[in-house]
Design a protein around this motif. Structure first.
Motif, PDB file in Angstrom:
ATOM      1  N   UNK A 126      18.821-112.292  21.901  1.00 43.67           N
ATOM      2  CA  UNK A 126      19.732-113.404  22.149  1.00 43.67           C
ATOM      3  C   UNK A 126      21.190-112.969  22.051  1.00 43.67           C
ATOM      4  N   UNK A 127      22.000-113.467  22.967  1.00 40.06           N
ATOM      5  CA  UNK A 127      23.435-113.217  22.889  1.00 40.06           C
ATOM      6  C   UNK A 127      23.964-113.779  21.579  1.00 40.06           C
ATOM      7  N   UNK A 128      24.756-112.961  20.868  1.00 43.17           N
ATOM      8  CA  UNK A 128      25.289-113.409  19.600  1.00 43.17           C
ATOM      9  C   UNK A 128      24.306-113.322  18.452  1.00 43.17           C
ATOM     10  N   UNK A 129      23.140-112.706  18.693  1.00 40.98           N
ATOM     11  CA  UNK A 129      22.143-112.574  17.640  1.00 40.98           C
ATOM     12  C   UNK A 129      22.644-111.737  16.476  1.00 40.98           C
TER      13      UNK A 129
ATOM     14  N   UNK B  93      29.905-106.284  24.860  1.00 41.74           N
ATOM     15  CA  UNK B  93      30.211-107.712  24.781  1.00 41.74           C
ATOM     16  C   UNK B  93      29.846-108.402  26.085  1.00 41.74           C
ATOM     17  N   UNK B  94      29.715-109.724  26.008  1.00 41.86           N
ATOM     18  CA  UNK B  94      29.439-110.540  27.180  1.00 41.86           C
ATOM     19  C   UNK B  94      30.688-111.344  27.528  1.00 41.86           C
ATOM     20  N   UNK B  95      30.639-112.034  28.669  1.00 37.70           N
ATOM     21  CA  UNK B  95      31.841-112.721  29.158  1.00 37.70           C
ATOM     22  C   UNK B  95      32.358-113.766  28.179  1.00 37.70           C
ATOM     23  N   UNK B  96      31.486-114.434  27.447  1.00 37.25           N
ATOM     24  CA  UNK B  96      31.917-115.466  26.533  1.00 37.25           C
ATOM     25  C   UNK B  96      32.533-114.975  25.241  1.00 37.25           C
ATOM     26  N   UNK B  97      32.531-113.646  25.020  1.00 39.95           N
ATOM     27  CA  UNK B  97      33.138-113.082  23.825  1.00 39.95           C
ATOM     28  C   UNK B  97      32.169-112.786  22.705  1.00 39.95           C
ATOM     29  N   UNK B  98      30.869-113.005  22.933  1.00 37.89           N
ATOM     30  CA  UNK B  98      29.857-112.614  21.961  1.00 37.89           C
ATOM     31  C   UNK B  98      29.372-111.199  22.271  1.00 37.89           C
ATOM     32  N   UNK B  99      28.414-110.735  21.478  1.00 43.94           N
ATOM     33  CA  UNK B  99      27.837-109.410  21.694  1.00 43.94           C
ATOM     34  C   UNK B  99      26.467-109.556  22.342  1.00 43.94           C
ATOM     35  N   UNK B 100      26.188-108.726  23.333  1.00 40.84           N
ATOM     36  CA  UNK B 100      24.910-108.776  24.039  1.00 40.84           C
ATOM     37  C   UNK B 100      23.752-108.513  23.091  1.00 40.84           C
ATOM     38  N   UNK B 101      22.655-109.212  23.297  1.00 38.58           N
ATOM     39  CA  UNK B 101      21.502-109.038  22.428  1.00 38.58           C
ATOM     40  C   UNK B 101      20.954-107.629  22.416  1.00 38.58           C
TER      41      UNK B 101
ATOM     42  N   UNK C 171      33.813-100.265  17.811  1.00 33.64           N
ATOM     43  CA  UNK C 171      34.392-101.408  18.508  1.00 33.64           C
ATOM     44  C   UNK C 171      33.436-101.803  19.625  1.00 33.64           C
ATOM     45  N   UNK C 172      33.793-102.864  20.349  1.00 28.10           N
ATOM     46  CA  UNK C 172      32.990-103.300  21.488  1.00 28.10           C
ATOM     47  C   UNK C 172      33.864-103.481  22.713  1.00 28.10           C
ATOM     48  N   UNK C 173      33.209-103.478  23.880  1.00 26.93           N
ATOM     49  CA  UNK C 173      33.891-103.655  25.156  1.00 26.93           C
ATOM     50  C   UNK C 173      32.902-104.288  26.126  1.00 26.93           C
ATOM     51  N   UNK C 174      33.374-104.813  27.246  1.00 25.87           N
ATOM     52  CA  UNK C 174      32.484-105.511  28.175  1.00 25.87           C
ATOM     53  C   UNK C 174      31.315-104.646  28.649  1.00 25.87           C
ATOM     54  N   UNK C 175      30.104-105.205  28.543  1.00 25.07           N
ATOM     55  CA  UNK C 175      28.931-104.427  28.916  1.00 25.07           C
ATOM     56  C   UNK C 175      27.808-105.238  29.539  1.00 25.07           C
ATOM     57  N   UNK C 176      28.075-106.485  29.906  1.00 20.47           N
ATOM     58  CA  UNK C 176      27.049-107.323  30.534  1.00 20.47           C
ATOM     59  C   UNK C 176      27.544-107.809  31.883  1.00 20.47           C
TER      60      UNK C 176
END
Length: 461
Positions: free
Chosen positions: A217-220, A241-249, A280-285
């Motif tokens: 789940x996104x944000x899990x 990260x995903x477009x909404x600013x959470x982290x990809x599952x 850190x995180x960066x866009x990946x979805x």
């Protein structure tokens, strides 16, 4: 040195006993993670992809001249889908195969992973096709090593890192990893000194954290095993990260310690006894980029494009950001300075994820902001010093960090050098078995941390 050895007639201990041999490691084979299933239908009618908007590339463009001019990005991956024709949005400054022989064509296969990754880092500002801008640093020089041409073994990856240093790359980015066989984080001891030496030579080693997140789940809240070489303390491990600013599952993240690793028996002495990756995180979805990699491909008459998901897509967003931070100044920035700027300006929502050293197992310090990082990198301080115990003995592998997220560790002499974009900075030293100490540091002063033994108190009812 790489050598072929019959392990039926000798063993690793015998090889290690030879004069001049400091370490013996298997030449294992790495994998590029399979792209993850796309979550939605991303739009194509914007000026920038969501990934570039999320890391604040448009604001960077408004503030600074150029789009990576003068910086160099090296991508270590596989080739491109059409090695002879290339891709109209990609311009290779120098090409290499796994053995790192300059001037040869990069290898490639249909659906090439490296083509997509390269496009994210340095794809053209004005793409040939009818798609938004997707390349973070279009004007940066792109070096490409097809490490998979020879099987993506440890020695191939190390050779490409050394090649990146030889060609003055600011960053060497890898979207690959050593798969787990036991459900643990993999740590390849062959990289113990190499990655630290690459960083000390002026090239920042960046690695995708892996796609083994335990929560679909996104944000899990669950992380998952991080793959080597992202597990190395001195590498910069990147979550997705995903477009909404959470982290990809699917994004991997974990506490790295002696009990959580395989391949290596234990962490090197100069590593902290436990630490968190990713950094850190960066866009990946649902990342748009060059080439026919993803499950959703775009029918464009001018060039091939596709959407793909994975931490493989996050790492080149970071690599391109390194180029932009470097390009924003005429000063030749140290890798540690750029790393600190991106870590200390990253942002994330409040959460209860497992955390150490201002990094949690999902975000790290947060999702990067290249505009804020470029501004922060213009005003930094270098903090040097020692960490000892009460008896004056050096503490090896102690963490030294700022409240904002810059992090390093002490060497075999208990000495450290910490780059930070904060001045003054709240700097904390800590290690197993001692009490942490925090000092306020200004103007790059030299500091001496003396850590008292921690008291183990047991309450008796």
């Amino acid at each position: 040195i790489s050598a072929e050895v019959d392990m039926d007639t000798t063993d690793a201990d015998a090889l290690a006993a030879i004069d001049g041999v400091s370490q013996v490691s298997a030449n294992v084979e790495y994998e590029r993670p399979a792209p993850q299933t796309n979550a939605g239908e991303p739009a194509l009618d914007s000026e920038f992809t969501f990934g570039l908007e999320q890391i604040n590339v448009p604001m960077y463009d408004d503030e600074f001249d150029g789009m990576g001019d003068g910086a160099t990005v090296m991508i270590g991956d596989d080739g491109i889908s059409d090695p002879e024709a290339g891709h109209p949005d990609l311009e290779f400054a120098l090409e290499a195969i796994a053995e790192v022989e300059e001037g040869t064509l990069v290898g490639g296969e249909a659906g090439s992973h490296g083509e997509h990754v390269s496009g994210t880092a340095t794809g053209a500002a004005d793409p040939a096709g009818d798609v938004p801008r997707y390349g973070v640093a279009p004007n940066a020089d792109l070096l490409k090593a097809d490490v998979f041409a020879g099987g993506a073994t440890t020695e191939d990856i190390i050779a490409s890192m050394e090649w990146a240093v030889d060609n003055d790359a600011d960053v060497a980015s890898y979207s690959l990893g050593l798969p787990s066989t036991q459900g643990l984080a993999t740590l390849d001891p062959a990289f113990e000194d190499v990655i630290s030496e690459v960083k000390a030579s002026g090239t920042l080693p960046v690695v995708s954290a892996g796609n083994s997140g335990g929560d679909g789940n996104v944000g899990g809240t669950d992380g998952g095993p991080v793959s080597s070489p992202a597990t190395h303390f001195d590498s910069v491990a990147i979550g997705a990260s995903v477009e909404g600013g959470d982290i990809a599952g699917f994004s991997s993240g974990a506490v790295i310690d002696d009990d959580s690793i395989e391949i290596a028996d234990e962490l090197p002495a100069t590593f902290p006894t436990e630490y968190v990756q990713p950094d850190v995180s960066a866009p990946g979805a649902d990342v748009l980029s060059s080439g026919p990699l993803g499950l959703e491909q775009i029918d464009d008459p001018e060039a091939t494009y596709s959407f793909a998901s994975g931490t493989s897509m996050a790492a080149p967003h970071y690599a391109g950001s390194v180029a932009l931070v470097q390009a924003a100044t005429e000063e030749d920035l140290a890798p540690e300075t750029i790393e600190a700027a991106l870590a200390e300006t990253a942002e994330k929502s409040d959460n209860d994820f497992t955390e150490l050293n201002n990094r949690d197992i999902r975000f790290g310090t947060g999702i990067i902001d290249v505009h804020a990082a470029a501004l922060a990198a213009a005003d930094t301080q270098t903090v040097e010093g020692t960490v000892t115990n009460a008896a004056g003995e050096p503490i090896v592998g102690a963490t030294v960090e700022t409240e904002a997220g810059a992090l390093t560790a002490t060497d075999e002499d208990g000495e450290f050098v910490l780059q930070t974009t904060n001045d003054p900075a709240e700097v904390t030293a800590d290690a197993a078995g001692v009490e942490a100490e925090t000092l306020t540091v200004t103007d790059g002063e030299t500091v001496e941390f003396v850590l008292e033994e921690s008291l183990d108190v047991t309450l008796i009812e």
